[in-house]
Motif scaffolding. Sequence first.
Motif, short mmCIF file in Angstrom:
data_model
loop_
_atom_site.label_atom_id
_atom_site.label_comp_id
_atom_site.label_asym_id
_atom_site.label_seq_id
_atom_site.Cartn_x
_atom_site.Cartn_y
_atom_site.Cartn_z
N TYR A 150 0.82 -1.22 0.00
CA TYR A 150 0.00 0.00 0.00
C TYR A 150 0.85 1.27 0.00
CZ TYR A 150 0.99 0.85 4.95
OH TYR A 150 1.62 1.12 6.14
N ASN A 151 2.08 1.20 0.54
CA ASN A 151 2.91 2.41 0.67
C ASN A 151 3.93 2.56 -0.45
OD1 ASN A 151 4.34 0.20 1.47
ND2 ASN A 151 5.36 1.19 3.20
N SER A 152 3.88 1.70 -1.50
CA SER A 152 4.86 1.86 -2.59
C SER A 152 4.22 2.62 -3.75
CB SER A 152 5.39 0.49 -3.06
OG SER A 152 4.59 -0.08 -4.04
N GLN A 153 5.05 3.37 -4.45
CA GLN A 153 4.58 4.21 -5.55
C GLN A 153 4.32 3.36 -6.80
OE1 GLN A 153 7.59 7.00 -6.74
NE2 GLN A 153 6.28 8.14 -8.13
N LEU A 154 3.26 3.69 -7.54
CA LEU A 154 2.97 3.01 -8.81
C LEU A 154 3.20 3.99 -9.95
CD1 LEU A 154 1.81 0.91 -10.78
CD2 LEU A 154 -0.48 1.61 -10.08
N ILE A 155 4.10 3.61 -10.87
CA ILE A 155 4.33 4.40 -12.09
C ILE A 155 3.92 3.52 -13.26
CG2 ILE A 155 6.09 5.42 -13.59
CD1 ILE A 155 7.66 6.12 -11.03
N SER A 156 2.97 4.00 -14.06
CA SER A 156 2.51 3.22 -15.21
C SER A 156 3.05 3.84 -16.50
CB SER A 156 0.97 3.19 -15.26
OG SER A 156 0.45 4.50 -15.36
N TYR A 157 3.15 3.02 -17.54
CA TYR A 157 3.61 3.53 -18.84
C TYR A 157 2.84 2.84 -19.95
CZ TYR A 157 6.41 -0.78 -19.19
OH TYR A 157 6.81 -2.10 -19.26
N GLY A 158 2.78 3.47 -21.10
CA GLY A 158 2.06 2.88 -22.23
C GLY A 158 2.23 3.72 -23.48
N ILE A 159 1.65 3.24 -24.56
CA ILE A 159 1.71 3.97 -25.83
C ILE A 159 0.35 4.63 -26.06
CG2 ILE A 159 1.86 3.70 -28.34
CD1 ILE A 159 4.01 1.58 -27.85
N ALA A 160 0.38 5.97 -26.16
CA ALA A 160 -0.83 6.77 -26.38
C ALA A 160 -1.90 6.53 -25.31
CB ALA A 160 -1.40 6.52 -27.78
N LYS A 161 -1.48 6.10 -24.12
CA LYS A 161 -2.41 5.93 -22.99
C LYS A 161 -2.27 7.17 -22.12
CE LYS A 161 -4.35 1.65 -22.63
NZ LYS A 161 -3.66 0.40 -22.57
N LYS A 162 -3.13 8.13 -22.33
CA LYS A 162 -2.96 9.41 -21.65
C LYS A 162 -3.25 9.33 -20.15
CE LYS A 162 -3.12 12.49 -25.55
NZ LYS A 162 -3.27 11.66 -26.73
N ASP A 163 -3.78 8.18 -19.69
CA ASP A 163 -3.98 8.02 -18.24
C ASP A 163 -2.78 7.34 -17.59
OD1 ASP A 163 -4.51 5.64 -19.53
OD2 ASP A 163 -6.09 5.02 -18.15
N ALA A 164 -1.76 6.97 -18.38
CA ALA A 164 -0.53 6.39 -17.82
C ALA A 164 0.35 7.51 -17.29
CB ALA A 164 0.21 5.59 -18.89
N THR A 165 1.18 7.20 -16.31
CA THR A 165 2.09 8.21 -15.75
C THR A 165 3.02 8.74 -16.83
OG1 THR A 165 2.12 6.81 -13.75
CG2 THR A 165 3.65 8.67 -13.80
N ILE A 166 3.57 7.82 -17.63
CA ILE A 166 4.48 8.18 -18.74
C ILE A 166 3.94 7.52 -20.01
CG2 ILE A 166 6.85 8.04 -19.62
CD1 ILE A 166 7.74 7.51 -16.71
N TYR A 167 3.79 8.27 -21.09
CA TYR A 167 3.34 7.62 -22.32
C TYR A 167 4.09 8.18 -23.53
CZ TYR A 167 0.18 11.68 -22.96
OH TYR A 167 -0.35 12.95 -23.11
N ALA A 168 4.07 7.39 -24.61
CA ALA A 168 4.72 7.77 -25.87
C ALA A 168 3.66 8.10 -26.91
CB ALA A 168 5.61 6.64 -26.36
N GLN A 169 3.97 9.07 -27.75
CA GLN A 169 3.08 9.42 -28.85
C GLN A 169 3.90 9.86 -30.06
OE1 GLN A 169 0.66 12.57 -27.19
NE2 GLN A 169 2.25 14.11 -27.36
N ASN A 170 3.23 9.97 -31.20
CA ASN A 170 3.89 10.38 -32.46
C ASN A 170 5.11 9.52 -32.77
OD1 ASN A 170 2.00 12.50 -32.60
ND2 ASN A 170 3.31 13.84 -31.38
#
Length: 236
Positions: A150-170
């Motif tokens: 419960y106390n660890s940070q969640l960082i999400s990533y994806g392609i063109a997923k604007k709800d992810a913490t980090i995402y790639a586009q173009n």
Amino acid sequence: SKLKVIGVTGTDGKTTVSNLIYQILNQAGKKVGLVTTIGAKIGKKAFDTGFHVTSPDSVSLQKILKDMVKNKCEFAVIEVTSHGLDQERFAGVEFDTAVLTNITHEHLDYHKTWEKYRETKGLLFQSVKTASILNKDDSSYDYISAVLPYNSQLISYGIAKKDATIYAQNIRDLDTNTIFEVVDGTIAFTLTPKLLGEFNVLNILASLGAAKVYGIDVDDIKKAIFAFKSPKGRLE
């Protein structure tokens, strides 16, 4: 306990992501050790471990970690296999950060079912101290995110997923490299790696998640990604 240990697991991309994180941390001036199925590095010195298939046994791994501490490493990046998790080869290792690339239908000769395989991968994330980096494009995302402490940070990533913490586009594939834009909250920047394919965009995003945890500067990230070459045997 004297190292910040970053574990990288997943069906595909573990070795590439581990090497990417190692390169980024090196570029940022950090002293870092690396253990993958290809071999190991302490600082910038490489040596052959003789594994080439899976994770080292727990005693061998602890010896390598001890050497890293002796060489004043701050970070250890470890490729974490499902066989290694199941066989407790990482016993005694406290993972500061864990990264997941994906979970696909492989290694079922060993794990028997996909569910059991996914459950084994989940073991890495259950006691992570600082952060977990998960692929939001992967079907295992909901399952793994539910087992995090419960106390660890969640960082999400994806392609063109604007709800992810980090995402790639173009994303554009050229003859010898790829160009794409990374969006991380209010920050956006362009990367031009010498790696091809959408799967490598995801591999890079996974490594950026780890860089984010440790506050690595964007300029260091850009330099490391531009100079990065695929590990031996990967897409040669």
